[in-house]
Motif scaffolding. Structure first.
Motif, PDB file in Angstrom:
ATOM      1  N   PHE A   1     -17.147  32.068 -97.557  1.00 22.60           N
ATOM      2  CA  PHE A   1     -18.442  31.455 -97.212  1.00 22.60           C
ATOM      3  C   PHE A   1     -19.386  32.348 -98.025  1.00 22.60           C
ATOM      4  O   PHE A   1     -19.559  33.280 -97.588  1.00 22.60           O
TER       5      PHE A   1
ATOM      6  N   GLU B   1     -23.467  32.781 -98.709  1.00 23.39           N
ATOM      7  CA  GLU B   1     -24.805  32.772 -98.602  1.00 23.39           C
ATOM      8  C   GLU B   1     -25.361  33.480 -99.523  1.00 23.39           C
ATOM      9  O   GLU B   1     -25.024  34.859 -99.606  1.00 23.39           O
TER      10      GLU B   1
ATOM     11  N   ILE C   1     -27.567  35.960 -99.065  1.00 23.56           N
ATOM     12  CA  ILE C   1     -27.827  37.057 -98.377  1.00 23.56           C
ATOM     13  C   ILE C   1     -27.534  38.164 -98.817  1.00 23.56           C
ATOM     14  O   ILE C   1     -26.712  38.198 -99.812  1.00 23.56           O
TER      15      ILE C   1
ATOM     16  N   GLY D   1     -25.031  29.198 -93.421  1.00 17.94           N
ATOM     17  CA  GLY D   1     -26.018  30.292 -93.178  1.00 17.94           C
ATOM     18  C   GLY D   1     -27.385  29.752 -93.124  1.00 17.94           C
ATOM     19  O   GLY D   1     -27.886  28.637 -93.280  1.00 17.94           O
ATOM     20  N   CYS D   2     -28.242  30.815 -92.544  1.00 12.26           N
ATOM     21  CA  CYS D   2     -29.638  30.613 -92.033  1.00 12.26           C
ATOM     22  C   CYS D   2     -30.281  30.134 -93.295  1.00 12.26           C
ATOM     23  O   CYS D   2     -31.556  29.693 -93.188  1.00 12.26           O
TER      24      CYS D   2
ATOM     25  N   TRP E   1     -34.249  35.832 -95.977  1.00 11.85           N
ATOM     26  CA  TRP E   1     -33.957  37.205 -95.855  1.00 11.85           C
ATOM     27  C   TRP E   1     -34.857  38.370 -96.174  1.00 11.85           C
ATOM     28  O   TRP E   1     -34.645  39.449 -95.987  1.00 11.85           O
TER      29      TRP E   1
ATOM     30  N   ASN F   1     -26.439  24.594 -89.591  1.00 10.61           N
ATOM     31  CA  ASN F   1     -25.633  25.743 -89.267  1.00 10.61           C
ATOM     32  C   ASN F   1     -25.345  26.355 -88.135  1.00 10.61           C
ATOM     33  O   ASN F   1     -24.743  25.649 -87.477  1.00 10.61           O
ATOM     34  N   GLU F   2     -26.437  27.044 -87.591  1.00  3.71           N
ATOM     35  CA  GLU F   2     -26.293  27.406 -86.174  1.00  3.71           C
ATOM     36  C   GLU F   2     -27.278  26.841 -85.245  1.00  3.71           C
ATOM     37  O   GLU F   2     -28.264  27.471 -84.716  1.00  3.71           O
TER      38      GLU F   2
ATOM     39  N   HIS G   1     -18.888  30.313 -84.826  1.00  6.36           N
ATOM     40  CA  HIS G   1     -19.236  31.596 -85.383  1.00  6.36           C
ATOM     41  C   HIS G   1     -18.943  32.399 -84.612  1.00  6.36           C
ATOM     42  O   HIS G   1     -19.263  32.412 -83.161  1.00  6.36           O
TER      43      HIS G   1
ATOM     44  N   TYR H   1     -19.390  36.894 -84.611  1.00  5.47           N
ATOM     45  CA  TYR H   1     -19.748  38.357 -85.033  1.00  5.47           C
ATOM     46  C   TYR H   1     -19.625  39.118 -83.629  1.00  5.47           C
ATOM     47  O   TYR H   1     -20.382  39.294 -82.863  1.00  5.47           O
TER      48      TYR H   1
ATOM     49  N   GLU I   1     -17.850  31.257 -89.589  1.00  7.14           N
ATOM     50  CA  GLU I   1     -18.457  32.481 -90.051  1.00  7.14           C
ATOM     51  C   GLU I   1     -17.545  33.525 -88.950  1.00  7.14           C
ATOM     52  O   GLU I   1     -17.859  33.343 -87.661  1.00  7.14           O
TER      53      GLU I   1
ATOM     54  N   ALA J   1     -17.686  36.291 -92.796  1.00  4.58           N
ATOM     55  CA  ALA J   1     -19.039  36.412 -93.328  1.00  4.58           C
ATOM     56  C   ALA J   1     -19.712  37.638 -92.854  1.00  4.58           C
ATOM     57  O   ALA J   1     -19.429  38.257 -91.911  1.00  4.58           O
ATOM     58  N   PRO J   2     -20.885  37.958 -93.718  1.00  2.00           N
ATOM     59  CA  PRO J   2     -21.178  37.463 -95.078  1.00  2.00           C
ATOM     60  C   PRO J   2     -20.142  37.882 -96.056  1.00  2.00           C
ATOM     61  O   PRO J   2     -19.530  38.931 -95.882  1.00  2.00           O
TER      62      PRO J   2
ATOM     63  N   TRP K   1     -27.641  42.619 -94.025  1.00  2.00           N
ATOM     64  CA  TRP K   1     -26.622  42.421 -92.961  1.00  2.00           C
ATOM     65  C   TRP K   1     -25.426  43.203 -93.418  1.00  2.00           C
ATOM     66  O   TRP K   1     -24.702  43.074 -94.301  1.00  2.00           O
TER      67      TRP K   1
HETATM   68  O1  AHR Z   1     -23.924  35.607 -92.132  1.00  4.11           O
HETATM   69  C1  AHR Z   1     -25.244  36.028 -91.745  1.00  4.11           C
HETATM   70  C2  AHR Z   1     -25.922  34.992 -90.573  1.00  4.11           C
HETATM   71  O2  AHR Z   1     -25.213  34.945 -89.345  1.00  4.11           O
HETATM   72  C3  AHR Z   1     -25.881  33.598 -91.378  1.00  4.11           C
HETATM   73  O3  AHR Z   1     -26.756  33.318 -92.178  1.00  4.11           O
HETATM   74  C4  AHR Z   1     -26.059  32.778 -89.884  1.00  4.11           C
HETATM   75  O4  AHR Z   1     -25.511  31.663 -89.971  1.00  4.11           O
HETATM   76  C5  AHR Z   1     -25.453  33.807 -88.992  1.00  4.11           C
HETATM   77  O5  AHR Z   1     -26.395  33.885 -87.839  1.00  4.11           O
END
Ligand code: AHR
Length: 662
Positions: free
Chosen positions: A44, A46, A48, A241-242, A272, A376-377, A434, A436, A463, A498-499, A509
């Motif tokens: 993935f 992005e 960022i 992604g955002c 970002w 995305n989210e 997603h 994290y 993600e 991700a990322p 990030w």
């Molecule tokens: O991967 C970093 C960010 O995490 C992404 O942009 C977003 O989709 C998620 O909140």
């Protein structure tokens, strides 16, 4: 099976009784189950952490079109330099006017700092291009140099070329600079050499290494793209992604602004730049030089199915109230964008508008796009209501395209459940999840998909990353969790960490999969786990149990996680086992009911374990070793047994190849 279970228990009790406990994993070679999707493991991307501009996109000049909010950000100007706004490229109207100082010892010029330096290698070539004109006629000479700006080397010039601008019309000029030295933090200097009152206008000043990924001129860094290719990704999600959402509607990702001539792709602020107040990145913009054509091309070149993510008329919900989204009854242009993207990727190179553009850009053949992700989210009714017109239109205009809906930023909870119900109701093909999360979550969720509804939309883990106590431990937890993805390959069709990228000099990030600076690249422990799963994913799931249960770190399973596949391409069985505990463990792998008349040929073992000799490397502290363990296999009729010892906190892959059964 029951009998086997009892025998296994007895053998554990017996061996335990004499002090040599040996855990047995049962692998049923005759039960070749669900297919593992070729898209199972992917990437993935992005923009960022300076992943695109200042990263994968090999452009070395920052603010090449003078379109940052401060048009001279990244540049140092000396002499008579004026910013003008009526340039030849409608979407990037700024350029610089360089006027002669009218004196042999006075100089007009500009100097670019690059992305954390203009970095060059000894004897390497760099392709310069710029647009220029001499508006009042005559011939202006532009001296272009790569310079070491360190005062104690006296501004040494490493490469030099002169471009003569003899036309009063805008023209593109190109040249190649060869560096005499390796230098991490150089600058690129452009000086006007003109007597009297001459002037030259300059726009879109660009410098790329000649050696890029596959040699493309608007190219990507060879080392970074190569690291992606080495993962053999089956799927490639982009561009976020955002950044798909944008902080405000104007800076959402618009794919149409990322195709066509690079000079006219509008530069926008990267969201970002200011997402984390403690990690502000004031020079972070998107040139869109790495755009949808380049993404599709890269996906094709690395053999991954592209999954573009599209904006559904919604901005980032964390940063905006509901009022900021496009009203549901005015989504037409967003839906058109989605349909046009499918045409750009797959449309006829002559008969369709967007297919023609793709062909003009150099790719007449369709890219064969199969998936589109919507949003995305995003969450809430506002998302569900906006999804509907997209789904309806895509289903009617391009029924073969598989649609991926979202489940919001959380991996569970009421909102997540509501979105899943709605996605199911809209009959999307896959739902993007997603997570994290911490180590405990990853270790506790290897059974997550065991109970998922097999008839519901499939899952794209779009993600994820373990945010744990260290790079190595996180990677082990990810491996444990991934055994659960693979065991449920009939539910989970895609998964992307991700990322992906982070520039060591400026990131927002972490953790991230691949770290880099201008000259170096560091592959993490998580990268190695992704690579090992991807290269050993096989084609069909095969059951592996311990005490009759899936091996998912359950009560009484000693922190073990496992999955197994058959690989019809190589006619082999692949067993993956993770030991998350901090003691080594003895195991016996029982491969049962192998096809009649087949013979075990080569048995190999790949072990990912902690490299105790590595200290102070925050990116990677693992080693991967491969050896042949054929000699350790005991064949009993159609069964084969292999006794192994798993190192503490380790991941091992055993491959049993069969002799040809023809
Ligand atoms: O991967 C970093 C960010 O995490 C992404 O942009 C977003 O989709 C998620 O909140």
């Amino acid at each position: 099976m029951k009998i086997k279970y009892v025998i296994t228990l007895v053998s554990i009790v017996l061996t335990a009784g004499i002090g040599v406990a040996q855990t047995v994993l049962d692998i049923r070679a005759d039960k070749i189950g669900a297919g593992v999707s070729p898209t199972m493991y992917g990437i993935f991307f992005e923009d960022i952490n300076y992943g695109a501009d200042g990263g994968l996109y090999a452009e070395m000049i920052k603010n090449r079109s003078f379109e940052f909010v401060n048009p001279l950000q990244g540049w140092k100007a000396f002499g008579d330099v004026e910013i003008k706004t009526d340039g030849p490229f409608e979407n990037n109207p700024h350029y610089v006017r360089l006027r002669s100082m009218g004196h042999a010892h006075k100089v007009t010029g500009i100097e670019n700092e690059g992305y954390f330096g203009v970095s060059v290698c000894k004897d390497a070539d760099y392709r310069l291009s710029l647009w220029a004109r001499a508006p009042k006629g005559g011939t202006g000479r532009l001296k272009i140099e790569i310079v070491d700006p360190t005062p104690d080397v006296n501004y040494e010039v490493l490469a030099r070329q002169v471009v003569e601008v003899a036309s009063s019309e805008w023209k593109k000029y190109t040249s190649v600079l060869r560096s005499q030295k390796t230098l991490e933090k150089g600058v690129m200097r452009l000086v006007l050499e003109w007597q009297n009152d001459g002037m030259v206008d300059v726009e879109h000043i660009s410098l790329f290494p000649v050696e890029t990924w596959k040699g493309h001129e608007n190219g990507l860094r060879k080392d970074l793209a190569g690291a992606l290719c080495d993962l053999k990704p089956g799927v490639f999600r982009f561009p976020g992604g955002c950044i798909v959402e944008g902080t405000a509607m104007d800076d959402r990702y618009q794919w149409k602004n990322t195709v066509g001539p690079v000079e006219n792709r509008p530069t926008i602020v990267n969201r970002w730049q200011y997402s984390f107040p403690d990690r502000l990145a004031p020079d972070y913009y998107q040139s869109n030089g790495l755009g949808f054509y380049e993404y599709f091309l890269l996906a094709e070149e690395i053999g991954a199915e592209p999954v573009p993510v599209l904006n559904v008329g919604m901005v980032c919900q964390c940063q905006n109230g509901a009022y900021a989204h496009a009203p549901v009854d005015s989504l037409c242009r967003f839906v058109d964008d989605a349909v046009d993207l499918v045409e750009f990727a797959n449309g006829d190179a002559v008969k369709t508008k967007w297919g023609r553009l793709r062909a003009d850009m150099g790719h007449p053949a369709p890219f064969g796009l199969k998936y589109v992700a919507l949003g995305n989210e995003q969450w809430g009714r506002e998302y569900v209501d906006r999804m509907k017109p997209f789904v309806d239109r895509l289903r009617s205009v391009c029924p073969d395209i598989k649609i991926i809906g979202g489940s919001g930023p959380s991996s569970d909870g009421d909102e997540f459940d509501m979105l899943w119900r709605e996605m199911d109701r809209m009959a999307v093909d896959l739902v993007d999840e997603h997570y994290y999360r911490d180590e405990k979550w990853f270790l506790g969720n290897a059974s997550r998909y065991d109970g998922y509804d097999r008839k519901a939309p499939k899952v794209f883990a779009g993600e994820y990353a373990c945010h744990g106590s260290g790079s190595y431990r996180s990677a082990i937890c990810e491996a444990a969790f991934m055994t659960g993805l693979e065991r449920n390959a009939d539910v989970v069709l895609m998964a992307t960490y991700a990322p992906l990228f982070a520039n060591k000099k400026a990131w927002q990030w972490g953790p991230d999969l691949i770290w880099f600076d201008n000259s170096d690249i560091s592959l993490t422990d998580s990268y190695e786990i992704q690579r090992l799963f991807s290269l050993n994913k096989g084609t069909n799931v095969v059951p592996v149990t311990m005490d009759g249960r899936p091996v998912a770190g359950q009560e009484g399973q000693n922190g073990l996680y496992a999955c197994a596949v058959y690989d019809k391409v190589t006619d082999s069985y692949v067993i993956k086992v993770v030991n998350v505990g901090n003691e080594s463990q003895d195991l016996r792998l029982d491969l049962e009911k192998l096809p009649a008349k087949s013979k075990i040929k080569d048995v190999s073992r790949i072990v990912f374990s902690k490299d105790e000799s590595v200290t102070g490397n925050r990116f990677k502290s693992s080693k991967t070793e491969t050896d042949d363990v054929t000699g350790g296999v005991v064949v009993k009729g159609r069964n084969a047994e292999l006794s192994v010892t798993l190192a503490p906190e380790s991941f091992a892959i055993y491959r049993f190849s069969l002799s040809s059964r023809s």
